[in-house]
Design an enzyme around this catalytic site. Structure first.
Site, PDB file in Angstrom:
ATOM      1  N   ASP A 121       0.830  -1.214   0.000  1.00 35.88           N
ATOM      2  CA  ASP A 121       0.000   0.000   0.000  1.00 35.88           C
ATOM      3  C   ASP A 121       0.860   1.259   0.000  1.00 35.88           C
ATOM      4  OD1 ASP A 121      -1.888   1.989   0.590  1.00 35.88           O
ATOM      5  OD2 ASP A 121      -2.117   1.378   2.687  1.00 35.88           O
ATOM      6  N   HIS A 124      -3.134   4.608   6.928  1.00 37.44           N
ATOM      7  CA  HIS A 124      -2.135   4.011   6.037  1.00 37.44           C
ATOM      8  C   HIS A 124      -0.711   4.154   6.576  1.00 37.44           C
ATOM      9  CE1 HIS A 124      -5.055   3.510   2.738  1.00 37.44           C
ATOM     10  NE2 HIS A 124      -5.629   4.557   3.314  1.00 37.44           N
TER      11      HIS A 124
END
Ligand code: ZN
Length: 559
Positions: free
Chosen positions: A197, A370
Site C-alpha cells: 500500500d 495508512h
C-alpha cells in the site's frame, strides 16, 4: 498447450490513483481477482456519480475466473461490485471476505435490484483457501476499519504478499495489534514479490495509532459545551466507534443520521465491531429531550457531498436539525483533490451560523489509516522480497514508495512502477512490464447507467457547463427547400440574448445562407449534411465573435 512459466499481474485500477482498486493475477489463463472498488469523480465530471474499473479484459473469460477475494470493506475496495459483478457472473463464482467486509457487501447489494445472489465465504486471520494454482492465506492487517486482511499467495512462480491497505498499530480500536511474528513467518517461506500500500508513502515517520487519534478527538469533547456534530465516512468504522466511546465518556447520547451511516453502524454492531452501551444511541428526533451538552450527532457529509446530512443541516434543509451558536462541528479534510472548494463553501456556511468548525484531518478516510515511510520500510525489511511493486496510490506515491524500497535494500532493477492497464510479468528470475496493455480507462457510473456516459457525453457536459448551448430552429419549405421566415434562436448560458441583437441578426442571416445554398443545388436534400454545416459554420462564426464554443443544436423542421 505450452506451459506458461510466468505469472501476470494486471492492475485494472488503484495504481496511479487513489481508489478504484482492482487487480488480477493470471496464470495459465486462470484468473484470480483481488478487490473491486470505485472512486469518486473529479470536479470536471458533471453528473458522474462514480468511476469504476474497466473490465473489458475479462470479457469472454468468465469461465477462467477462479474467484474474487476482498481485502476490506472500504468502498474503494468493494464499491464497484454492484456495477461489475453481473458482467463476470457465473453460478458458483467463489467469493471470499472477512465477516465485516462480507456484511457490508451483502447489505449494500440489497439496495440494488436484479443483482445475482452473491454467495460469500467468510475468511479470517489464518484462513487458507486454494483456488486453481493459487493457495491463499489471509492475515490480519491494521487499518481504520476492522477485519482487514492481507494476502499471502503461493503461486507456481513463487510467493506473493499483498498487504491490503494497512498500518502498523500498537494500539488499535476493537482489534489486536499487528502480529509481527506471523509476518516474519511468511518471510521465512521466501517472498518473491511484495505488493504494498503506497497511500502514505509521501508522509514521513509513523502513522498515528488509533488510540492516539482517539486522544486527539477527545480534546474537542473536553472543551465542547454545546452539541457536537461529527461528520465522517460511513465506512470509517473506527472513527464511528471512537466518537461513540468518547460520547459515552462525556455523558453524551449519540444520534446517527444518514442512511449509509445508520446501516453500517447497525451492521457493525450486530457483528460485534462497534460496541456501545445500552441507551447511548438515540433517535435523531429525541435530541431535543436532552441538554445540548449531552448530544453528539454523527452524520455523513464530511466532504460536502450534495445529498449528505451535514450539507442539509448547513443549508437548513434538514427536517429538524438546525445549527446554532455553541455547536461544534467536526469535519474531515477532503480526499478528492479538487474537492477543496466544496468543503470550503460548506465550512463557510457552517461558520455563518455562529458555529465552531474543527477541520480534523483524521476524519478523512485516507488519513491515519495508512502506513507511512517508517512503517513501509519496516514492512519491506520484514518481508525481504526479491521483487517489489508499489500499489494503491497516485503516481507520486508509487514513486516515493519505490524509493523507500531502494533504501530498504531492494535492488533498483527488482523494483517496478506500473500503472493501471499495464501487465506485469513475473517469474522466479525477473519482473518486467509488458509492452501490450489492457483497457483501463474510466468507466463512469451516472445514476443507474454504467458506462453509457462516455468521453463524448462528458465533453458535452463540460462544454455546456463552460460555454452554454445555442439552439437554432429553422423552418424549411418542403417544396422549395428554402427557409421560411426567420430562424428561431434559443440560448442558455452563452450570451445574454437581449444584449446581442447584432450577433443574433448576423447568425440568422448566415443560417439562411447555409440552408438555401445547400438546398438550392437541386436534387434530394441531405438534412444531416445541412445540420452539420450549421453546426460547423455557426460554431466557427460564434467563436470568432465571442471566443466561446457553445453546444449548437440545429433543429430543422420541414413544412
Ligand atoms: Zn482502506
Amino acid at each position: 498447450m505450452e506451459k506458461q512459466q510466468s505469472l501476470k499481474i494486471v492492475p485494472l485500477g488503484g495504481l496511479g490513483e487513489v481508489g478504484r482498486n482492482m487487480m488480477l493475477l493470471e496464470y495459465e489463463r486462470k484468473i484470480l481477482i483481488i478487490d473491486m472498488g470505485f472512486r469518486m469523480p473529479e470536479e470536471d465530471m458533471p453528473g458522474i456519480d462514480f468511476i469504476v474499473p474497466n473490465i473489458n479484459y475479462l470479457r469472454g473469460k468468465q469461465k477462467n475466473i477462479l474467484g474474487i477475494v476482498f481485502t476490506h470493506g472500504h468502498y474503494d475496495h468493494i464499491g464497484a461490485i454492484p456495477y461489475l459483478i453481473g458482467k463476470i457472473w457465473r453460478p458458483n463464482l467463489e467469493i471470499f471476505a472477512s465477516p465485516l467486509t462480507r456484511g457490508i457487501i451483502l447489505k449494500r447489494q440489497e439496495d440494488f435490484t436484479s443483482q445475482p445472489k452473491l454467495d460469500i465465504t467468510e475468511v479470517k486471520n489464518g484462513s487458507k483457501i486454494k483456488l486453481g494454482p493459487f493457495r491463499i492465506e489471509f492475515f490480519k492487517q491494521n487499518h481504520n476499519i476492522p477485519d482487514n486482511l492481507g494476502l499471502f499467495i503461493e503461486t507456481p512462480v513463487g510467493n506473493i504478499i499483498h498487504t491490503s491497505d494497512f498500518k502498523f498499530d500498537p494500539n488499535p480500536v476493537n482489534d489486536l495489534p499487528t502480529d509481527f511474528e506471523k509476518l516474519k513467518d511468511f518471510s521465512k517461506r521466501k517472498i518473491l514479490l511484495l505488493l504494498s500500500d503506497s497511500t502514505g508513502a509521501e508522509e514521513e515517520g509513523h502513522s498515528l495509532s488509533e488510540k492516539t487519534i482517539e486522544k486527539n478527538l477527545e480534546e474537542i469533547f473536553q472543551r465542547s459545551t454545546g452539541r457536537i456534530i461529527a461528520a465522517t465516512f460511513s465506512s470509517l468504522i473506527n472513527r464511528i466507534q471512537q466518537i461513540i466511546t468518547l460520547s459515552e465518556k462525556y455523558q453524551r447520547k449519540v444520534a446517527i443520521e444518514g442512511y449509509s451511516m445508520k446501516t453500517n453502524t447497525e451492521l457493525a454492531k450486530v457483528l460485534g465491531y462497534i460496541k456501545s452501551k445500552k441507551g447511548t444511541i438515540i433517535k435523531a428526533k429525541e435530541i431535543s429531550n436532552y441538554p445540548d451538552s449531552r448530544i453528539t450527532i454523527l452524520c455523513t457529509g464530511a466532504q460536502g457531498e450534495g445529498s449528505a446530512i451535514l450539507m442539509r443541516i448547513a443549508n437548513k434543509e434538514h427536517p429538524f436539525i438546525r445549527l446554532k451558536k455553541g455547536d461544534d462541528v467536526i469535519l474531515s479534510s477532503s480526499v478528492i483533490p479538487g474537492n477543496e472548494r466544496t468543503v470550503q463553501t460548506l465550512k463557510d456556511d457552517i461558520l455563518r451560523q455562529k458555529t465552531k468548525v474543527f477541520h480534523y484531518k483524521m476524519m478523512d478516510i485516507h488519513a491515519g489509516g495508512h502506513a507511512q515511510q517508517e512503517e513501509l520500510k519496516e514492512m519491506i525489511k520484514i518481508m525481504k522480497p526479491k521483487f517489489f511493486l508499489p500499489i494503491h496510490g497516485q503516481y507520486s506515491m508509487l514513486v516515493s514508495h519505490a524509493e523507500l524500497a531502494r533504501e530498504a535494500g531492494v535492488p533498483e532493477k527488482n523494483i517496478v512502477i506500473a500503472e493501471n492497464g499495464q501487465v506485469i510479468n513475473l517469474n522466479q528470475k525477473r519482473i518486467l512490464v509488458e509492452k501490450k496493455t489492457v483497457p483501463s480507462n474510466y468507466v463512469m457510473v451516472d445514476g443507474l447507467g454504467i458506462g453509457d456516459v462516455g468521453e463524448v457525453v462528458l465533453r458535452d457536459r463540460q462544454m455546456l457547463a463552460r460555454d452554454g448551448m445555442f439552439v437554432i430552429v429553422v423552418i424549411v419549405d418542403k417544396q422549395t427547400g428554402q427557409v421560411k421566415g426567420s430562424p428561431d434562436i434559443i440560448s442558455r448560458g452563452f450570451v445574454y440574448l437581449r444584449e446581442s441583437k447584432e450577433l443574433l441578426a448576423q447568425t440568422r442571416k448566415k443560417v439562411i445562407e447555409i440552408v438555401n445554398r445547400a438546398a438550392g443545388s437541386g436534387g434530394a436534400v441531405n438534412w444531416s449534411y445541412i445540420k452539420d454545416e450549421i453546426r460547423n459554420k455557426i460554431g466557427q462564426f460564434l467563436y470568432t465573435k465571442t471566443q466561446r464554443r457553445p453546444i449548437i443544436l440545429p433543429v430543422v423542421i420541414e413544412v
